[in-house]
Each structure stands twice: as C-alpha cells, then as structure tokens.
Design an enzyme around this catalytic site. Sequence first.
Site, PDB file in Angstrom:
ATOM      1  N   ASP A   1      20.946   3.475   9.442  1.00 46.07           N
ATOM      2  CA  ASP A   1      20.157   4.442  10.168  1.00 46.07           C
ATOM      3  C   ASP A   1      20.036   5.712   9.049  1.00 46.07           C
ATOM      4  O   ASP A   1      20.917   6.257   8.799  1.00 46.07           O
ATOM      5  CB  ASP A   1      20.724   5.183  11.410  1.00 46.07           C
ATOM      6  CG  ASP A   1      19.997   6.411  11.950  1.00 46.07           C
ATOM      7  OD1 ASP A   1      18.956   6.914  11.470  1.00 46.07           O
ATOM      8  OD2 ASP A   1      20.330   6.344  13.184  1.00 46.07           O
TER       9      ASP A   1
ATOM     10  N   TYR B   1       4.609  14.265  12.158  1.00 46.56           N
ATOM     11  CA  TYR B   1       4.552  13.310  11.025  1.00 46.56           C
ATOM     12  C   TYR B   1       4.112  13.842   9.718  1.00 46.56           C
ATOM     13  O   TYR B   1       4.531  13.552   8.629  1.00 46.56           O
ATOM     14  CB  TYR B   1       3.852  12.017  11.510  1.00 46.56           C
ATOM     15  CG  TYR B   1       3.755  10.670  10.738  1.00 46.56           C
ATOM     16  CD1 TYR B   1       4.727   9.779  10.482  1.00 46.56           C
ATOM     17  CD2 TYR B   1       2.562  10.683  10.017  1.00 46.56           C
ATOM     18  CE1 TYR B   1       4.572   8.762   9.841  1.00 46.56           C
ATOM     19  CE2 TYR B   1       2.548   9.586   9.041  1.00 46.56           C
ATOM     20  CZ  TYR B   1       3.382   8.546   9.065  1.00 46.56           C
ATOM     21  OH  TYR B   1       3.187   7.394   8.125  1.00 46.56           O
TER      22      TYR B   1
HETATM   23  N1  LIG Z   1       1.455   1.344   8.392  1.00 47.47           N
HETATM   24  C1  LIG Z   1       0.658   2.482   8.201  1.00 47.47           C
HETATM   25  O1  LIG Z   1      -0.503   2.603   8.533  1.00 47.47           O
HETATM   26  C2  LIG Z   1       1.260   3.423   7.089  1.00 47.47           C
HETATM   27  C3  LIG Z   1       0.421   4.278   6.638  1.00 47.47           C
HETATM   28  C4  LIG Z   1       1.123   5.406   5.864  1.00 47.47           C
HETATM   29  C5  LIG Z   1       2.518   5.334   5.698  1.00 47.47           C
HETATM   30  N2  LIG Z   1       3.136   4.557   6.471  1.00 47.47           N
HETATM   31  C6  LIG Z   1       4.650   4.798   6.296  1.00 47.47           C
HETATM   32  O2  LIG Z   1       5.112   3.349   5.619  1.00 47.47           O
HETATM   33  C7  LIG Z   1       6.293   3.500   6.037  1.00 47.47           C
HETATM   34  C8  LIG Z   1       6.972   1.928   6.434  1.00 47.47           C
HETATM   35  O3  LIG Z   1       6.096   1.601   7.751  1.00 47.47           O
HETATM   36  P1  LIG Z   1       5.475   0.356   8.149  1.00 47.47           P
HETATM   37  O4  LIG Z   1       4.067   0.494   8.151  1.00 47.47           O
HETATM   38  O5  LIG Z   1       6.306  -0.756   7.313  1.00 47.47           O
HETATM   39  O6  LIG Z   1       5.873   0.369   9.660  1.00 47.47           O
HETATM   40  P2  LIG Z   1       7.017  -0.400  10.561  1.00 47.47           P
HETATM   41  O7  LIG Z   1       7.256   0.222  11.949  1.00 47.47           O
HETATM   42  O8  LIG Z   1       6.740  -1.833  10.396  1.00 47.47           O
HETATM   43  O9  LIG Z   1       8.478  -0.260   9.471  1.00 47.47           O
HETATM   44  C9  LIG Z   1       9.280   1.197   9.661  1.00 47.47           C
HETATM   45  C10 LIG Z   1      10.793   0.233   9.481  1.00 47.47           C
HETATM   46  O10 LIG Z   1      11.474   1.662   9.336  1.00 47.47           O
HETATM   47  C11 LIG Z   1      12.641   1.210  10.401  1.00 47.47           C
HETATM   48  N3  LIG Z   1      13.181   2.379  10.753  1.00 47.47           N
HETATM   49  C12 LIG Z   1      12.762   3.500  11.678  1.00 47.47           C
HETATM   50  N4  LIG Z   1      13.637   4.342  11.881  1.00 47.47           N
HETATM   51  C13 LIG Z   1      14.754   4.058  10.902  1.00 47.47           C
HETATM   52  C14 LIG Z   1      16.092   4.641  10.753  1.00 47.47           C
HETATM   53  N5  LIG Z   1      16.230   5.667  11.317  1.00 47.47           N
HETATM   54  N6  LIG Z   1      16.848   4.211   9.753  1.00 47.47           N
HETATM   55  C15 LIG Z   1      16.452   3.001   9.273  1.00 47.47           C
HETATM   56  N7  LIG Z   1      15.089   2.370   9.391  1.00 47.47           N
HETATM   57  C16 LIG Z   1      14.372   2.930  10.455  1.00 47.47           C
HETATM   58  C17 LIG Z   1      11.757   0.423  11.707  1.00 47.47           C
HETATM   59  O11 LIG Z   1      12.747  -0.251  12.228  1.00 47.47           O
HETATM   60  C18 LIG Z   1      10.914  -0.583  10.773  1.00 47.47           C
HETATM   61  O12 LIG Z   1      11.533  -1.481  10.290  1.00 47.47           O
HETATM   62  C19 LIG Z   1       6.908   4.302   6.777  1.00 47.47           C
HETATM   63  O13 LIG Z   1       7.503   5.409   6.165  1.00 47.47           O
HETATM   64  C20 LIG Z   1       5.376   4.824   7.390  1.00 47.47           C
HETATM   65  O14 LIG Z   1       5.522   6.241   7.740  1.00 47.47           O
HETATM   66  C21 LIG Z   1       2.766   3.631   7.112  1.00 47.47           C
END
Ligand SMILES: NC(=O)c1ccc[n+]([C@@H]2O[C@H](COP(=O)([O-])OP(=O)(O)OC[C@H]3O[C@@H](n4cnc5c(N)ncnc54)[C@H](O)[C@@H]3O)[C@@H](O)[C@H]2O)c1
Length: 270
Positions: free
Chosen positions: A88, A180
């Site tokens: 975490d 966010y």
């Molecule tokens: N998908 C989008 O459109 C988008 C756009 C811009 C930025 N992001 C960023 O990209 C990154 C990856 O997100 P994603 O799109 O793969 O979404 P996702 O939700 O599939 O992946 C996020 C991962 O982070 C994990 N996570 C959450 N809280 C956690 C914690 N406390 N400790 C460890 N792991 C934790 C989740 O379990 C998940 O596996 C994030 O930082 C997100 O903010 C995503």
Amino acid sequence: MVTMTPHSFNRKGNMPTDPSLIDPSPRRLVDRVALITGAARGQGAAHALRLANEGATVYLADVLDEDGQKTAEELRAKGFDATYLHLDVSSPDDWHRAYEVIDTRFGRLDILVNNAGIVRVTKLAEESLETWNRILSVNLTGPFLGIQTMIPLLRAGTRSSIVNTSSIFGPSGAIGYASYASSKAGLLGLTRTAALELASDGIRVNALVPGGVNTPINAAEPEGGVVPETPLGRRADPAELAAAVAYLVSDDASFVTGTELVVDGGFLAR
Ligand SMILES: NC(=O)c1ccc[n+]([C@@H]2O[C@H](COP(=O)([O-])OP(=O)(O)OC[C@H]3O[C@@H](n4cnc5c(N)ncnc54)[C@H](O)[C@@H]3O)[C@@H](O)[C@H]2O)c1
C-alpha cells in the site's frame, strides 16, 4: 491481467495498425531491476509487461493481491522474472518491507515507477476531508514515500530512473477532480524537486502525463470521459503509455530529467 485490450482506432486510423510497432523489440533494460506500483492491472500491468519484455526483472506492487499475483504469474509464464509484492503506497511500513525484499536479493533498484493512483469525482463544495486526505495519501504521499525510502537502493542502481504518473488533470483543472488534480499537480512539483536533488546521484526523475487511457479506473467516468475533448478521438491503450515509460527509464532518455512526457492524444494542446 497482462492481456491488453485490442488496440482501438480513431476515426482517422492514426493508431498503428501493426501492434509490433508498439510492442517492444528493443532490449534496453537487460539486468535492470524495476519496481512498479499499482501493477496488478491497468497501466501498471502494461508497464511491468513492457519493462520485462525489454529485459528487466520486475516487482509488481499493489493492494489487489489476487490480481497482482495473477499478473505476476502470467509474466512468469512468459519466462520473465516477475514477483508480486503487497504494497500500500500510503504505508511507510509497506515501503520498508519492499525495500528489504529487493535489498536482500539485489542490493539495488534501477527503476521505480510510481504509478498507483485512485480517483473520486466530487464537486469541490461537497468533497469530504476524508476523501481529500485519502487521494493525496495514495497519489502524492505514496510517491514521496517511495522515492524517499528507495533512495539508497536507487543510488546503488545502474543509471537509475524514477517515473511518476501524473495526469492531464495535473497541468490542467477539471470539474469534479479537486483532490485528484491537486494530487497530480503536486506530483509534478515533487518530480521536479526530486530531479534536482537526485541529479548528483545520477538518478533521473520524470513525470508521465497520460490523457484518457482504457483502464478500470475510468469505469465510473461519464460516457466517453475525456474522449470528446481529445483531438485523436479515443482513449489510449495502456501499451502506448508503457512505451513512454520504457523510453523514460532507458538510456535513450539519458539526458532527460525533471520533465513531463505528455501522452494524451493532444488533450493539452487545445
Ligand atoms: N486511466 C486514465 O485515464 C488515467 C489518466 C491519467 C492518469 N492516470 C493515472 O495512471 C495511473 C494508473 O492508473 P490506471 O489507469 O492503470 O488505473 P487502474 O485503476 O487500473 O490502476 C491503478 C492501480 O493502483 C492500485 N492502487 C490503488 N491504491 C493503491 C495503494 N494504496 N497502493 C498500491 N496500489 C494501489 C490499484 O489497485 C490499481 O491496480 C494512476 O496514477 C492514475 O491516476 C490514469
């Protein structure tokens, strides 16, 4: 988990039709040790696959233990050196445990990808302090703890590099995303400062700025999310972000530090 969704095409077909164009052929990361947070699924799983494909040993960290184990197992089935760690990112103790595991086996860390993130869409007037604190603790305090904890191992690494995943809502604002956007803007400040402070150790630090990406985090988004405002007219495939991360952590980016790599289909150019 590491199975990528089929590549989507926008109306002009400006997505590579041949997936090999974004699948890795280079082996730029042989003998590198990488830790990727939030790697159970989504972009983190794509980063793990890409870095492993380029030769890295990968540690996949997450709180979704079942998904994370499965993703790591899928990578091992492909012949990669992949290990799942429960981490975490908001917990200093979990970071110290991850440190011990990697230190015991390798005594160094070459690549840290601070990718884990959470989102909750609420208007500022209704945002609770609890949600504000939770989002900041995962999205901003998490990378802070990760960098700080891993500095000794990164110093022992080979041309080490950190990538922090921000968002288009870091440089821009977005209605309903106060917590966010604040966390992701803060992460850009952390990235620049870390780049300055760690440059003398030979550690590069950069931010990845994704636009809309096809991952589970978008499940709660209103239909289409940012797609209507994205000039390329679609969300990214996670593999397209993974290609950018692989570049940033490779020696191809040896003079790149303290900057932001925007991979957003043109969103911020408007
Ligand atoms: N998908 C989008 O459109 C988008 C756009 C811009 C930025 N992001 C960023 O990209 C990154 C990856 O997100 P994603 O799109 O793969 O979404 P996702 O939700 O599939 O992946 C996020 C991962 O982070 C994990 N996570 C959450 N809280 C956690 C914690 N406390 N400790 C460890 N792991 C934790 C989740 O379990 C998940 O596996 C994030 O930082 C997100 O903010 C995503």
